[in-house]
Write a protein that holds these residues in place. Structure first.
Motif, PDB file in Angstrom:
ATOM      1  N   PHE A 109      61.024 -49.058 -15.747  1.00 29.98           N
ATOM      2  CA  PHE A 109      61.171 -47.745 -16.396  1.00 29.98           C
ATOM      3  C   PHE A 109      62.079 -47.858 -17.621  1.00 29.98           C
ATOM      4  CE2 PHE A 109      59.901 -46.081 -12.220  1.00 29.98           C
ATOM      5  CZ  PHE A 109      59.000 -45.094 -12.616  1.00 29.98           C
ATOM      6  N   LYS A 110      61.711 -47.168 -18.670  1.00 29.86           N
ATOM      7  CA  LYS A 110      62.535 -47.091 -19.870  1.00 29.86           C
ATOM      8  C   LYS A 110      62.569 -45.642 -20.344  1.00 29.86           C
ATOM      9  CE  LYS A 110      63.079 -51.529 -19.904  1.00 29.86           C
ATOM     10  NZ  LYS A 110      64.369 -52.109 -19.452  1.00 29.86           N
ATOM     11  N   GLY A 111      63.714 -45.247 -20.856  1.00 31.85           N
ATOM     12  CA  GLY A 111      63.853 -43.886 -21.352  1.00 31.85           C
ATOM     13  C   GLY A 111      63.457 -43.770 -22.807  1.00 31.85           C
ATOM     14  N   ASP A 112      62.344 -44.388 -23.177  1.00 28.20           N
ATOM     15  CA  ASP A 112      61.905 -44.407 -24.579  1.00 28.20           C
ATOM     16  C   ASP A 112      60.562 -43.717 -24.756  1.00 28.20           C
ATOM     17  OD1 ASP A 112      60.239 -46.142 -23.285  1.00 28.20           O
ATOM     18  OD2 ASP A 112      60.678 -47.886 -24.527  1.00 28.20           O
ATOM     19  N   GLY A 113      60.254 -42.788 -23.832  1.00 30.21           N
ATOM     20  CA  GLY A 113      58.960 -42.131 -23.905  1.00 30.21           C
ATOM     21  C   GLY A 113      58.804 -41.301 -25.168  1.00 30.21           C
ATOM     22  N   VAL A 114      57.590 -41.219 -25.643  1.00 32.18           N
ATOM     23  CA  VAL A 114      57.271 -40.400 -26.812  1.00 32.18           C
ATOM     24  C   VAL A 114      56.624 -39.106 -26.338  1.00 32.18           C
ATOM     25  CG1 VAL A 114      56.020 -40.267 -28.977  1.00 32.18           C
ATOM     26  CG2 VAL A 114      57.009 -42.445 -28.240  1.00 32.18           C
ATOM     27  N   GLU A 115      55.451 -39.251 -25.738  1.00 34.77           N
ATOM     28  CA  GLU A 115      54.767 -38.074 -25.200  1.00 34.77           C
ATOM     29  C   GLU A 115      55.506 -37.525 -23.992  1.00 34.77           C
ATOM     30  OE1 GLU A 115      50.486 -36.862 -23.159  1.00 34.77           O
ATOM     31  OE2 GLU A 115      50.816 -38.882 -23.904  1.00 34.77           O
ATOM     32  N   ARG A 116      56.056 -38.443 -23.174  1.00 33.84           N
ATOM     33  CA  ARG A 116      56.767 -38.041 -21.963  1.00 33.84           C
ATOM     34  C   ARG A 116      58.134 -38.709 -21.942  1.00 33.84           C
ATOM     35  NH1 ARG A 116      52.808 -35.545 -19.045  1.00 33.84           N
ATOM     36  NH2 ARG A 116      50.676 -36.199 -19.527  1.00 33.84           N
ATOM     37  N   SER A 117      58.969 -38.305 -21.002  1.00 38.45           N
ATOM     38  CA  SER A 117      60.362 -38.753 -20.995  1.00 38.45           C
ATOM     39  C   SER A 117      60.513 -40.237 -20.680  1.00 38.45           C
ATOM     40  CB  SER A 117      61.156 -37.932 -19.978  1.00 38.45           C
ATOM     41  OG  SER A 117      61.118 -36.562 -20.300  1.00 38.45           O
ATOM     42  N   LEU A 118      59.662 -40.750 -19.808  1.00 42.17           N
ATOM     43  CA  LEU A 118      59.813 -42.121 -19.339  1.00 42.17           C
ATOM     44  C   LEU A 118      58.555 -42.941 -19.595  1.00 42.17           C
ATOM     45  CD1 LEU A 118      61.403 -41.401 -15.824  1.00 42.17           C
ATOM     46  CD2 LEU A 118      62.617 -42.206 -17.861  1.00 42.17           C
ATOM     47  N   SER A 119      58.746 -44.196 -19.935  1.00 42.97           N
ATOM     48  CA  SER A 119      57.633 -45.137 -19.983  1.00 42.97           C
ATOM     49  C   SER A 119      57.813 -46.117 -18.827  1.00 42.97           C
ATOM     50  CB  SER A 119      57.600 -45.893 -21.313  1.00 42.97           C
ATOM     51  OG  SER A 119      58.727 -46.753 -21.422  1.00 42.97           O
ATOM     52  N   PHE A 120      56.714 -46.722 -18.413  1.00 40.32           N
ATOM     53  CA  PHE A 120      56.775 -47.681 -17.302  1.00 40.32           C
ATOM     54  C   PHE A 120      55.798 -48.813 -17.554  1.00 40.32           C
ATOM     55  CE2 PHE A 120      55.274 -49.308 -13.187  1.00 40.32           C
ATOM     56  CZ  PHE A 120      56.492 -49.729 -12.650  1.00 40.32           C
ATOM     57  N   THR A 121      56.248 -50.033 -17.287  1.00 36.07           N
ATOM     58  CA  THR A 121      55.399 -51.216 -17.399  1.00 36.07           C
ATOM     59  C   THR A 121      55.356 -51.904 -16.046  1.00 36.07           C
ATOM     60  OG1 THR A 121      56.043 -51.515 -19.712  1.00 36.07           O
ATOM     61  CG2 THR A 121      54.990 -53.385 -18.610  1.00 36.07           C
ATOM     62  N   GLY A 122      54.147 -52.067 -15.492  1.00 33.02           N
ATOM     63  CA  GLY A 122      53.984 -52.677 -14.189  1.00 33.02           C
ATOM     64  C   GLY A 122      54.010 -54.191 -14.253  1.00 33.02           C
ATOM     65  N   HIS A 123      53.927 -54.812 -13.062  1.00 30.63           N
ATOM     66  CA  HIS A 123      53.938 -56.274 -12.980  1.00 30.63           C
ATOM     67  C   HIS A 123      52.770 -56.897 -13.732  1.00 30.63           C
ATOM     68  CE1 HIS A 123      57.392 -56.489 -10.498  1.00 30.63           C
ATOM     69  NE2 HIS A 123      56.838 -56.078  -9.369  1.00 30.63           N
ATOM     70  N   ASP A 124      51.646 -56.205 -13.745  1.00 29.19           N
ATOM     71  CA  ASP A 124      50.456 -56.753 -14.397  1.00 29.19           C
ATOM     72  C   ASP A 124      50.369 -56.384 -15.876  1.00 29.19           C
ATOM     73  OD1 ASP A 124      49.962 -54.069 -14.199  1.00 29.19           O
ATOM     74  OD2 ASP A 124      48.059 -54.257 -13.116  1.00 29.19           O
ATOM     75  N   GLY A 125      51.414 -55.778 -16.392  1.00 23.15           N
ATOM     76  CA  GLY A 125      51.415 -55.392 -17.799  1.00 23.15           C
ATOM     77  C   GLY A 125      50.868 -54.002 -18.060  1.00 23.15           C
ATOM     78  N   ALA A 126      50.324 -53.358 -17.029  1.00 27.49           N
ATOM     79  CA  ALA A 126      49.793 -52.007 -17.196  1.00 27.49           C
ATOM     80  C   ALA A 126      50.926 -51.045 -17.548  1.00 27.49           C
ATOM     81  CB  ALA A 126      49.092 -51.550 -15.919  1.00 27.49           C
ATOM     82  N   LYS A 127      50.601 -50.063 -18.384  1.00 29.16           N
ATOM     83  CA  LYS A 127      51.618 -49.123 -18.858  1.00 29.16           C
ATOM     84  C   LYS A 127      51.245 -47.693 -18.484  1.00 29.16           C
ATOM     85  CE  LYS A 127      53.064 -52.020 -22.751  1.00 29.16           C
ATOM     86  NZ  LYS A 127      54.385 -52.326 -22.163  1.00 29.16           N
ATOM     87  N   ALA A 128      52.273 -46.895 -18.304  1.00 31.33           N
ATOM     88  CA  ALA A 128      52.081 -45.469 -18.014  1.00 31.33           C
ATOM     89  C   ALA A 128      53.305 -44.720 -18.498  1.00 31.33           C
ATOM     90  CB  ALA A 128      51.869 -45.257 -16.516  1.00 31.33           C
ATOM     91  N   SER A 129      53.165 -43.422 -18.632  1.00 34.07           N
ATOM     92  CA  SER A 129      54.308 -42.588 -19.009  1.00 34.07           C
ATOM     93  C   SER A 129      54.423 -41.427 -18.030  1.00 34.07           C
ATOM     94  CB  SER A 129      54.159 -42.071 -20.436  1.00 34.07           C
ATOM     95  OG  SER A 129      52.994 -41.278 -20.574  1.00 34.07           O
ATOM     96  N   PHE A 130      55.668 -41.002 -17.803  1.00 30.75           N
ATOM     97  CA  PHE A 130      55.932 -39.980 -16.799  1.00 30.75           C
ATOM     98  C   PHE A 130      56.946 -38.972 -17.320  1.00 30.75           C
ATOM     99  CE2 PHE A 130      54.778 -43.874 -14.530  1.00 30.75           C
ATOM    100  CZ  PHE A 130      53.719 -43.410 -13.758  1.00 30.75           C
ATOM    101  N   ASP A 131      56.841 -37.774 -16.787  1.00 29.11           N
ATOM    102  CA  ASP A 131      57.807 -36.724 -17.121  1.00 29.11           C
ATOM    103  C   ASP A 131      59.091 -36.867 -16.306  1.00 29.11           C
ATOM    104  OD1 ASP A 131      56.225 -34.938 -18.994  1.00 29.11           O
ATOM    105  OD2 ASP A 131      54.878 -35.067 -17.263  1.00 29.11           O
TER     106      ASP A 131
END
Length: 893
Positions: A581-603
């Motif tokens: 988790f990183k607090g560098d979200g643009v659209e949402r507050s948090l970004s996340f990078t999984g073990h496989d490199g997949a990315k998502a963003s969360f509020d």
């Protein structure tokens, strides 16, 4: 204190004489202000004609021990009356120190009002087996009374939460017991509800006990923190106290015995401060969660989560369900439906509104806490298990008991596979993704629920049969196998008979130890610092963790929430570390990078706190004062019998460790963990398991103190030594298990070979298991050779479709397929022969080494010590009385 049953009819008389009414909400704890109380208690000394026992922590551990003391006073009132009539004087002081407020007594960090939607599992199976409750510790009766008295209110409180209301309904609807009769042996109430019952019962019992026994003083200090423990005087530990909020010093307090009951010290699993700002990291209080989400502008005008919101939830264990259950009313995810297998279903509106709204994140893809389909440890499967209590005990006695995790794991997996028509790798559910695992678990829960629904309309043997069949799922069979494993008595179908036989065979090493004592000893033995096994115990502990996943499990009704949400598209899964988790979200507050490199963003990220022993100042203050159990982990002190911590000179102190230290710690630079002496320390039921024995020990000291013994605590400790077996008696007992060790090892090695030979052929594996039951090397070898092999191959060849007109087609190659089967059997046979040649000889642990695994004493020994101390006290007072009589002048008229 169920094992007080030996008091016989005195229980009935005691209850009549000292009626403990149902818990009343109006009863108060009557908390004392710490500073004047400290002065009253003479901080520099301890009570005359009595002892002072201090509990650092007022949660379930500290509170249940006080309850056990009050129960013993009630059950053994005649003993106290007898000592007083002989001239003895009691002055018993118990002090509970709690960092939180009055409402947290008996509730701690896991059972407070903030856990309004967190559910609790069933009652303690081990306690049921040992009848370890009567009166104040009879939780089954207590919960039934509480549910009966508060049923309407609880129904009203849960009406907007379909999952919790289903649990409550099924306590009465005939699913687990007669319809209309409250059944409390299964998940029924929330943790907050159980915690409130605990608090109310404590208030009531304390008030009545102190009125009936004026010499018993139970003091409670709340909002008070123990900042330091000083054991420079080992028999008089001294505590430095402070206000828990202002940190202002409040003085010091000395005790004859101090118990560290800090079982669930919490900390954040998120290290990034920016990520923490957008994370809810605390007890899953629905109201607090609602306020957090509202503060992030994630709720609509109706107080519901907005449709475009993306939430991350942490973990794949029981804590993940705490998070989800707190979210349920804020998203209206489910609606009640009696026709649905689990009593509710996903709401259509929620399905449309919240597609992809929830993502579960964990480090362990393909792993998930399983549903609970079995609620006791008896083996209730269709086929008999492949091993038994005698063989498990033999494996436990050998060396450090490592074969309980190696060979016994083979025997349990194979037993489950054989009865369910699987091969062992299917039992372990290897290779499944998280989504596939959840689908399989839900299908299994539906099967179990359907059998239970059928049982509601049956009675007698037919009903019992249907309930047994409800456990005949993968999760049910695994839990029966693994629960009986950690409690220590094998996969036995008839527990009473098995216990009686084991008690006859092993009165010194099994009887009185089954249950939590063996559970703790199993892990302590393989993490004992300085031993060969403890140098690399990662694989053994991995197996233990697998076992405990089945044992802890999730109530079936609760577990179904997650697979339902996955199926509906509301929930999904990503594998990764919370560091992703990183607090560098643009659209949402948090970004996340999984073990496989997949990315998502969360509020927002919703995650439960974790346990962390080093966050507790009382524990941290011991560094340098204690003898380190492992020099590489200097802050964990070694404990001896009754969990007495050793001072740095190796001498036992009167400081007892029931804290998170019991969970041990990783050894720096290795994959191993060291000195796990109480892996169940955060288990509420294990607290009630230990409490009765500690009450007997404590009151044995009080009898001696009342009779004028100078060192009643030390005298009682010395009495325990006489109840442990001699080396000769121990050797004679363990020698009986040599043939059972050989049988278990032969079976385990053969079953490993059988799994290799059978590969994916479940029928073939089951046929081979018939030979395993014999534990005969001749029969098991024959099963892998010649005729059985030829018959298995012939049957397989006859079943293969062959199209000889299509050279190079995708049809199986007859000769290639035949050769693969032949090669597997040959390899399995060679492996088995090698394993038999290298099979270890039964080498029991020494008497001292075996008993060093047990940090707690069997309840029966506590009772014997109590009785002996009472006789000593009575004898001294009688003798003193005779001296006084003889010293009086006599005038003859």
């Amino acid at each position: 204190m169920g094992d007080c049953a030996s008091a016989g009819n005195s229980i009935v008389r005691a209850r009549a004489a000292i009626p403990f009414a149902n818990a009343k909400a109006s009863a108060k704890v009557d908390i004392a202000d710490p500073e004047p109380l400290i002065k009253t208690l003479e901080p520099g000394g301890c009570p005359k004609n009595g002892t002072r026992v201090i509990s650092v922590g007022g949660g379930p551990r500290g509170e249940s021990r006080a309850m056990a003391e009050m129960e013993l006073l009630r059950l053994h009132r005649a003993d106290f009356d007898r000592i007083q009539k002989l001239g003895g004087t009691y002055n018993i002081e118990t002090v509970i120190i709690e960092r939180k407020g009055e409402e947290s007594i008996g509730r701690g960090n896991g059972w407070g009002d903030e856990h309004g939607t967190g559910t609790a599992n069933t009652g303690a199976e081990a306690c049921k087996l040992t009848a370890n409750s009567r009166g104040l510790l009879d939780y089954s009766a207590r919960f039934a009374n509480y549910l009966g008295d508060n049923h309407k209110r609880l129904v009203e409180e849960s009406k907007d939460h379909p999952v919790i209301s289903t649990l409550l309904n099924r306590a009465l609807d005939g699913t687990y017991g007669p319809k209309g009769v409250l059944e409390t042996g299964f998940a029924t109430m929330t943790r907050a509800q159980q915690g409130m019952e605990e608090l109310q019962r404590f208030r009531q019992a304390r008030s009545e006990t102190m009125e009936l026994f004026p010499f018993y003083h139970l003091h409670v200090m709340t909002n008070t923190s123990v900042e330091k423990v000083d054991i420079s005087s080992p028999q008089r530990p001294m505590l430095s106290l402070a206000d828990a909020h202002s940190a202002q010093a409040k003085g010091v307090l000395v005790g004859n015995t101090v118990r560290l009951n800090t079982g669930t010290t919490l900390s954040s699993p998120v290290s990034d401060a920016v990520v923490s700002e957008h994370s809810f990291i605390q007890a899953m209080n629905p109201q607090a969660l609602k306020e957090f989400l509202a503060g992030k502008n994630l709720l609509d005008e109706a107080g519901q989560v907005k449709s475009a919101t993306k939430l991350a939830l942490g973990g794949s264990g029981l804590s993940a369900y705490d998070q989800l259950l707190a979210l349920v009313p804020l998203m209206s995810l489910f609606v009640s439906d009696d026709a649905a297998p689990l009593g509710y279903k996903v709401c259509k509106d929620a399905k449309a509104k919240y597609q992809g709204a929830i993502t579960f994140i964990s480090n362990t893809p393909g792993k998930w806490i399983p549903p609970r389909h079995a609620n006791d440890p008896a083996w209730r499967q269709e086929s008999e298990s492949l091993s038994n209590a005698k063989e498990q005990h033999a494996l436990r006695l050998h060396n450090q008991g490592e074969e309980e995790f190696r060979s016994w794991g083979v025997l349990t997996d194979a037993s489950v596979a054989a009865t369910l028509g699987m091969v062992p790798k299917d039992v372990r559910q290897e290779g499944l993704s998280t989504e596939e695992l959840l689908r399989a678990q839900y299908a299994s829960s539906v099967q179990s629920a359907q059998k239970l629904a059928k049982a509601r309309h049956l009675s007698g043997k037919a009903r019992a049969q249907a309930i047994d069949e409800s456990t005949r799922t993968l999760e049910g069979a695994r839990r029966q196998a693994n629960l009986s494993t950690v409690i220590g008595f094998g996969m036995e179908p008839r527990l009473k008979e098995a216990f009686e036989e084991m008690a006859r065979m092993a009165p010194l090493t099994f009887d009185g130890q089954k249950g939590y004592l063996i559970h703790r000893a199993q892990v302590k033995s393989i993490t004992e610092p300085g031993t060969e096994i403890a140098k690399d115990n990662a694989e053994l502990l991995k197996r233990f963790n697998t076992v405990m996943t089945d044992v802890t499990s999730s109530p079936m009704v609760v577990h179904a929430t997650v697979p339902m949400l996955f199926e509906s598209g509301i929930a999904t899964y990503m594998s990764g570390s919370y560091d992703g988790f990183k607090g560098d979200g643009v659209e949402r507050s948090l970004s996340f990078t999984g073990h496989d490199g997949a990315k998502a963003s969360f509020d927002a990220f919703i995650v439960s706190p974790t346990f962390n022993r080093v966050e507790e100042p009382a524990i941290a203050s011991l560094t340098g004062q204690v003898k380190a159990a492992d020099p590489r982990i200097p802050d964990i002190g070694e404990v001896t019998m009754n969990r007495r911590i050793l001072a740095k000179n190796g001498q036992p102190t009167q400081l007892e460790d029931y804290s998170l230290n019991g969970k041990g710690a990783p050894v720096p630079g290795t994959r191993s963990k060291s000195y796990i002496f109480s892996t169940d320390v955060n288990n509420r039921e294990s607290a009630t398991d230990v409490a009765p024995g500690l009450a007997y020990r404590r009151m044995a000291q009080e009898h001696l103190a009342a009779a004028g013994f100078k060192d009643p605590v030390g005298k009682v400790e010395s009495l325990y030594q006489t109840y442990f077996p001699s080396d000769e008696a121990y050797a004679a007992e363990v020698s009986r298990f040599a043939p059972h060790f050989d049988a278990a090892m032969i079976k385990a090695e053969f079953l490993k070979a059988a799994e290799l030979a059978a590969h994916d052929d479940a029928k073939g594996f089951k046929v081979l298991t018939h030979a395993a039951r014999s534990a005969s090397t001749v029969k098991t070898r024959a099963a892998l050779l010649e005729l059985p092999f030829k018959e298995a191959v012939r049957a397989k060849l006859n079943a293969l479709p062959v199209d000889r007109s299509r050279a190079g087609s995708d049809k199986p190659d007859l000769h290639r397929e035949q050769q693969e089967v032949v090669d597997r059997y040959r390899e399995a046979s060679r492996n088995y022969a090698d394993a038999l040649a290298e099979k270890p000889t039964f080498t029991p642990a020494s008497n001292a080494a075996y008993h060093r695994r047990f940090v707690d004493v069997p309840l029966e020994i506590h009772r014997k010590v109590y009785k002996e101390a009472f006789v000593l006290a009575e004898g001294r007072l009688k003798k003193n009385g005779m001296r006084k009589f003889r010293g009086k002048s006599c005038t003859i008229l």
